[in-house]
Design a protein around this motif. Sequence first.
Motif, PDB file in Angstrom:
ATOM      1  N   LEU A 141       3.192   5.551   8.814  1.00 54.88           N
ATOM      2  CA  LEU A 141       4.031   4.406   8.267  1.00 54.88           C
ATOM      3  C   LEU A 141       4.253   3.122   8.359  1.00 54.88           C
ATOM      4  O   LEU A 141       4.323   2.866   9.656  1.00 54.88           O
ATOM      5  CB  LEU A 141       5.598   4.650   7.898  1.00 54.88           C
ATOM      6  N   LYS A 142       4.294   2.142   8.088  1.00 49.78           N
ATOM      7  CA  LYS A 142       4.225   0.620   8.897  1.00 49.78           C
ATOM      8  C   LYS A 142       5.655   0.239   8.551  1.00 49.78           C
ATOM      9  O   LYS A 142       6.642   0.900   8.240  1.00 49.78           O
ATOM     10  CB  LYS A 142       4.008  -0.748   7.850  1.00 49.78           C
ATOM     11  N   PRO A 143       6.230  -0.188  10.173  1.00 49.03           N
ATOM     12  CA  PRO A 143       7.049  -0.670  10.735  1.00 49.03           C
ATOM     13  C   PRO A 143       8.132  -0.939   9.261  1.00 49.03           C
ATOM     14  O   PRO A 143       7.795  -2.041   8.429  1.00 49.03           O
ATOM     15  CB  PRO A 143       7.360  -1.700  12.334  1.00 49.03           C
TER      16      PRO A 143
ATOM     17  N   GLU B 161      -4.852   4.954   8.581  1.00 53.47           N
ATOM     18  CA  GLU B 161      -4.306   3.684   7.735  1.00 53.47           C
ATOM     19  C   GLU B 161      -3.010   4.000   7.652  1.00 53.47           C
ATOM     20  O   GLU B 161      -2.417   4.355   8.507  1.00 53.47           O
ATOM     21  CB  GLU B 161      -4.899   4.573   6.015  1.00 53.47           C
ATOM     22  N   ALA B 162      -2.233   3.066   7.108  1.00 48.83           N
ATOM     23  CA  ALA B 162      -1.240   2.536   7.188  1.00 48.83           C
ATOM     24  C   ALA B 162      -0.134   1.994   6.226  1.00 48.83           C
ATOM     25  O   ALA B 162      -1.560   0.926   5.825  1.00 48.83           O
ATOM     26  CB  ALA B 162      -0.509   1.335   9.123  1.00 48.83           C
ATOM     27  N   PHE B 163       0.625   2.216   6.019  1.00 49.51           N
ATOM     28  CA  PHE B 163       1.231   2.456   4.481  1.00 49.51           C
ATOM     29  C   PHE B 163       2.820   1.896   3.936  1.00 49.51           C
ATOM     30  O   PHE B 163       3.737   2.145   5.242  1.00 49.51           O
ATOM     31  CB  PHE B 163       1.293   3.626   3.683  1.00 49.51           C
ATOM     32  N   ASP B 164       2.941   1.010   3.464  1.00 52.66           N
ATOM     33  CA  ASP B 164       4.029   0.736   3.491  1.00 52.66           C
ATOM     34  C   ASP B 164       5.353   1.491   2.736  1.00 52.66           C
ATOM     35  O   ASP B 164       6.626   1.786   3.198  1.00 52.66           O
ATOM     36  CB  ASP B 164       4.499  -0.686   2.348  1.00 52.66           C
TER      37      ASP B 164
ATOM     38  N   ARG C 172       1.043  -1.546  -0.029  1.00 56.55           N
ATOM     39  CA  ARG C 172       0.160  -0.029   0.397  1.00 56.55           C
ATOM     40  C   ARG C 172       0.626   1.287  -0.403  1.00 56.55           C
ATOM     41  O   ARG C 172       1.300   1.328   0.743  1.00 56.55           O
ATOM     42  CB  ARG C 172      -0.690  -0.053   1.044  1.00 56.55           C
TER      43      ARG C 172
ATOM     44  N   GLY D  17       8.827   0.827   7.123  1.00 55.25           N
ATOM     45  CA  GLY D  17       8.341   1.894   5.602  1.00 55.25           C
ATOM     46  C   GLY D  17       8.681   3.384   5.215  1.00 55.25           C
ATOM     47  O   GLY D  17       9.532   2.936   6.802  1.00 55.25           O
TER      48      GLY D  17
ATOM     49  N   ALA E  74      11.935  -0.832  11.687  1.00 59.68           N
ATOM     50  CA  ALA E  74      11.254  -1.859  11.687  1.00 59.68           C
ATOM     51  C   ALA E  74      11.802  -2.644  13.266  1.00 59.68           C
ATOM     52  O   ALA E  74      12.816  -2.051  13.737  1.00 59.68           O
ATOM     53  CB  ALA E  74      12.270  -3.218  10.944  1.00 59.68           C
TER      54      ALA E  74
ATOM     55  N   ARG F 151      11.486   4.385   8.503  1.00 65.00           N
ATOM     56  CA  ARG F 151      10.724   3.930  10.184  1.00 65.00           C
ATOM     57  C   ARG F 151      11.197   2.607  10.514  1.00 65.00           C
ATOM     58  O   ARG F 151      11.649   1.735   9.474  1.00 65.00           O
ATOM     59  CB  ARG F 151       8.956   3.592  10.029  1.00 65.00           C
TER      60      ARG F 151
END
Length: 281
Positions: free
Chosen positions: A232-234, A178-181, A114, A236, A280, A278
């Motif tokens: 951002l996802k971890p 929401e969260a994104f890659d 995403r 991302g 991980a 971000r």
Amino acid sequence: MATVRAALAQAAGKMHAAGVAEADREADWLLAHVLACSAGALRLRGADVLGPDQESAFERLVQRRAAREPIQYILGTAEFLGLTLQVNPAVLIPRLDTETLVSEAAARLKGPVRVADIGTGSGAIAIGLASLLPEARVVAIDISPDALAVARTNAAATGCADRIAFRQGDLVAPLAGEAFDAILSNPPYIGTHEWAGLMPEVREHEPQLALTPGADALSFYRRLAVGAPPFLKPGGFLAVEVGETQAGAVQELFRQAGLATAVCRDTAGIERVVMGSRPAP
């Protein structure tokens, strides 16, 4: 009535005198547009005589280009990553610099990711990513409804509309919950002190809202550095296009936001893209 060869020579001379750098080539493009043929085909039609309507239409286009209106707006299209996108004065003309942003981001993504595109304009970034990443889902945001209308048209024409959601709003506000890659942006980064030095095609015709944030050329980067990481996802990343002297300053903003940074150069060797990842878990 003029032949194709004579009309091209006259048009090129007029545009060259007006300061158009590639006047010969652009004369070809404009007449090919009027005659609905390829520019290469004109060389086989040099002795053909233009009809009155064709000659008049060509002259109007040449006058517009001699007034330094961008040829992309005159023709209504621009090329980006091999795609033909519609453009008009509501959107920034896609540039080779931005292809670097999309290509570098796509190289770091795979699978059903995403991605968000902040300030989509013509949709070039969102559509470019969707074309390179068939499993990706993209959210494309712009504050301008006119720009979003152009982007939607381009998404439909390139077969990407089912994988891109278009939302109107300011920066990351439409991403709530929401969260994104990855989050990408080509934000306005030309300071007002630089405005007078821009080429007339840019200064007088492209949308000022998409070019300058005002006196502080880094203001959008400051806002993105603070606002984007929570979405951002971890693992991302946030990736932005920058002006040719801005990479170091933008890197520092991203570092202060807790992001691990990297810089990518464009085809001219200029530091053109800054990425902030971000951590991980």
